[in-house]
Design a protein around this motif. Structure first.
Motif, short mmCIF file in Angstrom:
data_model
loop_
_atom_site.label_atom_id
_atom_site.label_comp_id
_atom_site.label_asym_id
_atom_site.label_seq_id
_atom_site.Cartn_x
_atom_site.Cartn_y
_atom_site.Cartn_z
N ILE A 189 33.22 21.39 -10.91
CA ILE A 189 33.09 22.69 -11.57
C ILE A 189 31.69 22.77 -12.20
O ILE A 189 31.29 21.87 -12.93
N PHE A 236 28.98 24.06 -14.71
CA PHE A 236 28.83 24.65 -16.04
C PHE A 236 27.61 25.57 -16.05
O PHE A 236 27.62 26.62 -16.67
N LEU A 252 35.83 16.60 -10.58
CA LEU A 252 37.20 16.85 -11.02
C LEU A 252 38.19 15.86 -10.42
O LEU A 252 38.25 15.68 -9.20
N ASP A 269 39.17 20.00 -17.49
CA ASP A 269 39.11 21.29 -16.82
C ASP A 269 40.53 21.64 -16.37
O ASP A 269 41.06 21.02 -15.46
N VAL A 293 42.57 23.90 -14.45
CA VAL A 293 42.38 24.90 -13.41
C VAL A 293 43.63 25.77 -13.32
O VAL A 293 44.74 25.26 -13.21
N THR A 312 35.36 29.14 -17.67
CA THR A 312 34.27 29.37 -16.73
C THR A 312 34.92 29.79 -15.42
O THR A 312 36.11 29.56 -15.20
N HIS A 343 38.85 28.41 -14.78
CA HIS A 343 38.78 27.04 -15.26
C HIS A 343 38.71 27.11 -16.78
O HIS A 343 37.77 27.67 -17.33
N ILE A 398 38.24 25.10 -20.17
CA ILE A 398 37.69 23.82 -20.61
C ILE A 398 38.19 23.54 -22.02
O ILE A 398 38.01 24.37 -22.93
N LYS A 432 44.99 19.98 -24.89
CA LYS A 432 45.51 20.13 -23.54
C LYS A 432 46.96 20.63 -23.53
O LYS A 432 47.29 21.61 -22.88
N ASN A 487 42.33 18.46 -14.91
CA ASN A 487 41.35 17.52 -14.37
C ASN A 487 40.55 16.84 -15.47
O ASN A 487 40.06 17.50 -16.38
#
Lengths: 326, 326
Positions: free
Chosen positions: A11, A13, A36, A175, A177, A277, A285, A287, A293, A312
């Motif tokens: 991914i 940035f 990832l 990340d 997703v 992002t 995605h 972050i 999480k 990820n």
């Protein structure tokens, strides 16, 4: 004459958008990305003397047309470094859907490059692999080295490659997703890239991007999550501002993209540090740091529009494996 | 001491975004718009000696706080041109929802300006009314003259006003307003305007906009619908590209905005000449020629997300009426 490689998707940035050389896939600007851990392609390549033509199957389906031609050109690049004249059989599997903005061409061409070069008896170093992968698919060069990577903005074939700037265990950001659609994109990234320069805003973006890359690296180095998040979110929106103002305009968003973007902003108001992002696909995605999480994944599960969530970590880059696919 | 005025809302084809003078509401650039026949505000104003304070009711609800203060400041501007010291009662009705991107402040302040100035015994000409209306709400100056209008980019209070460039019967194009939400915006346009300069793309937009205005006027003059449509669509996307790259980023779209934008693009592929424009609200404006109106309205009716469709012709500007609201 047979080898298998696994490569991660990555991914960005700071994004890659626009090329200064179409044939060599030299980018207009450098980029920063993270590999990832859970978006991977595994590819087995074998050069077989009896074979009449190069063959490639991806996720059980034979490649044809433009897709196959791109693979053949890549195999030719590798054959040209050796004395091999044989055609190759290649079989590839992704653990995620293709052409939906999850950069399957990045992991795909990285895995193909490593597997095919090894099967051809070559023992290329990371830089050589990254340069080769780039010619197959630009962002594939970033899937060769490990962890947080920088694609150096080179002006020649031999200088435009990606290097690791921080290892995969340097910073435990994630990340998440969010897959909202398996539909294939109407305009493939590779075609969209050609329109970059048609945006009146593109030259200004170019003028400022070197400093943005420097700043991004500094924020990763300092593990300054809040400012890093703000930077990458603004960068993603800038990329889409450039796309919106292309001729013709490129709109890669889906209705749910907007919903989720607004949701991310309101989660931040609740105090959860989460940033987004997005690339040239409909999927987002998110972050987050390890500590946030679970709450984010839980919140995401409430949306019926979300097909799948894939968490990820930063990943090691492309590597060989003995588990051949055929 | 009592007068009533009707004023249309207007849709900008070349947008007003950013101010060079906050207090006088002088815009960074000129703009081009069309007044709308079916989005109207009617306002009655009476100066009443016994009244202790200015009062304003809009759609049956008393204005308070910031909204009322803005009205009082506007009434003060008008009183300062006369010897009147009395407070005023004002009652206003919109035939469409406020603060959803349909420019109720444009029609609102245009109607208030005409009604209040007349009630105060003034007999202002179009230019004077437009200058006054602008100080209440920038785009209100465009709702004073008729038909297709240009807001001239003046550097002083007395030069920044709108004029009619083509009458309402010059070109029968329609603005099909698609209302997808009655929700009030999180960030009012007036606040968003202040962020315009925080976008890195804003100065470049400014540099190119004079030519864009010239081109837009030429296309209206020639009734070149296709190129006019392409121009205004690109202009709307450019505006939103500037908003996306503001700090903080401004995202006025709703999920359905994206759906409808993509739908418009695919209707064009089917051969229907329809273009979109959008302001700082979630609702879209589809621009079509008379001949395509019915098919577009029919197609729109299939979307459950659409609350209402309002078809507008080019309209005459603000005018007086004898039908007082009280």
């Amino acid at each position: 004459m047979k080898a298998t490689a696994i490569a991660p998707s990555n991914i960005a940035f700071i994004k890659y958008w626009g090329r200064k050389d179409e044939e060599l896939r030299l980018p207009e600007n450098g980029s920063i990305a993270m590999n990832l851990s859970n978006l991977q392609t595994i590819t087995t390549v074998e050069f077989i003397p009896e074979l009449k033509n190069d063959e490639m199957a991806i996720d059980g389906k034979k490649e044809t047309g433009v897709g196959l031609k791109r693979v053949i050109r890549h195999l030719n690049r590798i054959r040209s470094l050796t004395k091999i004249k044989s055609m190759a059989k290649a079989v590839s599997e992704n653990n995620f859907p293709r052409a939906t903005g999850l950069s399957s061409s990045a992991s795909g061409f990285a895995a193909l490059t490593l597997a095919a070069s090894k099967a051809a008896g070559l023992d290329l170093n990371e830089k050589e692999l990254s340069i080769l992968a780039r010619q197959g698919s630009g962002s594939a060069c970033r899937s060769i080295p490990s962890g947080f990577v920088e694609w150096l903005d080179g002006n020649t074939n031999s200088t435009s490659c990606a290097i690791s700037i921080f290892p995969e265990d340097y910073w435990q950001i994630l990340d998440v997703v969010v897959i909202v659609s398996y539909e294939k994109k109407e305009i493939l990234t590779s075609e969209g890239q050609k329109l970059a320069k048609s945006s009146i805003f593109f030259p200004l973006r170019q003028r400022l991007i070197k400093n943005k890359i420097k700043e991004c690296k500094r924020l990763i180095k300092n593990k300054d999550f809040r400012r890093f998040g703000e930077l990458i979110e603004a960068e993603a929106l800038e990329l889409h501002a450039v796309m919106l103002t292309s001729e013709p305009s490129l709109i890669y968003w889906l209705p749910f993209t907007i919903k989720l973007i607004n949701q991310v902003k309101s989660w931040r108001k609740e105090g959860i540090e989460v940033y987004f992002t997005l690339n040239t696909g409909q999927n987002l995605h998110l972050i987050v740091e390890e500590k946030d999480k679970d709450i984010i994944v839980k919140k995401l599960k409430k949306f019926k529009e979300i097909i799948k969530v894939i968490v990820n970590k930063p990943s090691i880059g492309a590597r060989l494996t003995n588990k051949h696919l055929f």
